[in-house]
Design a protein around this motif. Structure first.
Motif: not given
Length: 317
Positions: A193-208
């Protein structure tokens, strides 16, 4: 004992309402939602490398799916389907039944249809492919971090590595912390759910997955930027553990399946509100720099560099 096909029928053939055709034919037939891109990821779990031989089969079933859902989450994709291939040393139906129960518990939680796969005899080795979907312009990629971005981390890294250290006899954890850490290792929670909500908030992402610093290095290299991470802004280290071990696990332990992401400074209030809404801590733990490109600097509370050579897990190091 049941045959290969009987094991599959009994334990892995379930309704697949999101698929046009599920298990039982040469291929599954899938129809993505109109206007959506497919995101596809594959992860392999090998006994002795990714999990201990005596790992609970139900927990392993959960984790086999969860680690791939974490990849989808880091791209901002909603999970839809999964395929499982694996080799098993014996046709132990009790083990298979418990594994399948864990797998489908995770699938049910995230509305994933298991639509096919394969099995054979051999050393225990599990390979899962997960498929999700997302709008074409909304993918969270590793190469989109910008100088000046804040660096954010969900949850708490290091717990899974501490759980492994305890199981291997390299650390002794008290009962409460032991349960927390072993659960983090064996049944991680993908931040879908966090990943989906970050679509319009984050620039880059990766899972740890390989370690906080190792995975951050992937981001800065692909984005052609640098990064600074502040020890004082990371989650507090667990109490009762030797601090150097705890810090090593936090920065380089891996197997966390949290999301590390970058976002513009003006998104701070929205991200704080999202953390409250999801009841998930989001730690603003550093920043993205224009230079030195491809390098990650670790600093203490006073902003002074801290020498930390370990980065994370590498299968071939």
């Amino acid at each position: 004992m049941p045959s290969e096909f009987e094991l599959i029928r009994r334990h892995f053939t379930r309704p697949t309402p999101q698929a046009l055709l599920g298990p039982g034919d040469d291929c599954a037939l899938l129809v993505p939602s109109e206007g959506m891109l497919l995101a596809v990821t594959t992860d392999m779990l090998v006994e002795g490398t990714h999990f201990l031989p005596d790992t609970d089969p139900g927990a392993l079933g959960w984790k086999t799916l969860a680690v791939s859902l974490s990849d989808l989450a880091a791209m901002g994709a909603r999970p839809r389907w999964a395929l499982l291939a694996g080799s098993l040393p014996t046709d132990d139906e009790s083990w298979v039944a418990r594994f399948a129960a864990g797998l489908f518990a995770c699938a049910g939680r995230h509305a994933v249809d298991v639509v096919g796969g394969d099995t054979t005899r051999g050393p225990r080795n599990l390979c899962l492919t997960a498929i999700g979907e997302l709008p074409p312009t909304k993918a969270l990629r590793r190469d989109r971090a910008l100088p000046g971005d804040d660096l954010w981390l969900s949850g708490q890294t290091g717990l899974a590595a501490l759980g492994l250290a305890h199981l291997q006899g390299r650390a002794h954890l008290g009962e409460a912390l032991r349960e927390t850490c072993v659960t983090a290792l064996q049944q991680p929670l993908p931040r879908v759910e966090l990943g989906i909500r970050l679509r319009d908030l984050a620039h880059a992402a990766i899972d740890v997955s390989d370690g906080l610093l190792a995975d951050l290095c992937h981001v800065v290299k692909q984005s052609q930027v640098g990064a600074e991470i502040s020890l004082a802004r990371l989650p507090p280290l667990p109490r009762g553990i030797e601090p150097l071990l705890a810090r090593h696990c936090q920065l380089a332990g891996g197997d966390d399946y949290e999301i590390l992401f970058t976002a513009a400074v003006d998104r701070r209030d929205e991200l704080a509100a999202l953390a409250g809404e999801l009841e998930l801590p989001l730690w603003r733990c550093g920043s993205i720099l224009a230079a030195p490109v491809g390098e990650v600097r670790v600093v203490d509370a006073g902003g002074q560099p801290v020498d930390f050579a370990a980065r994370g897990f590498d299968h071939f190091a």
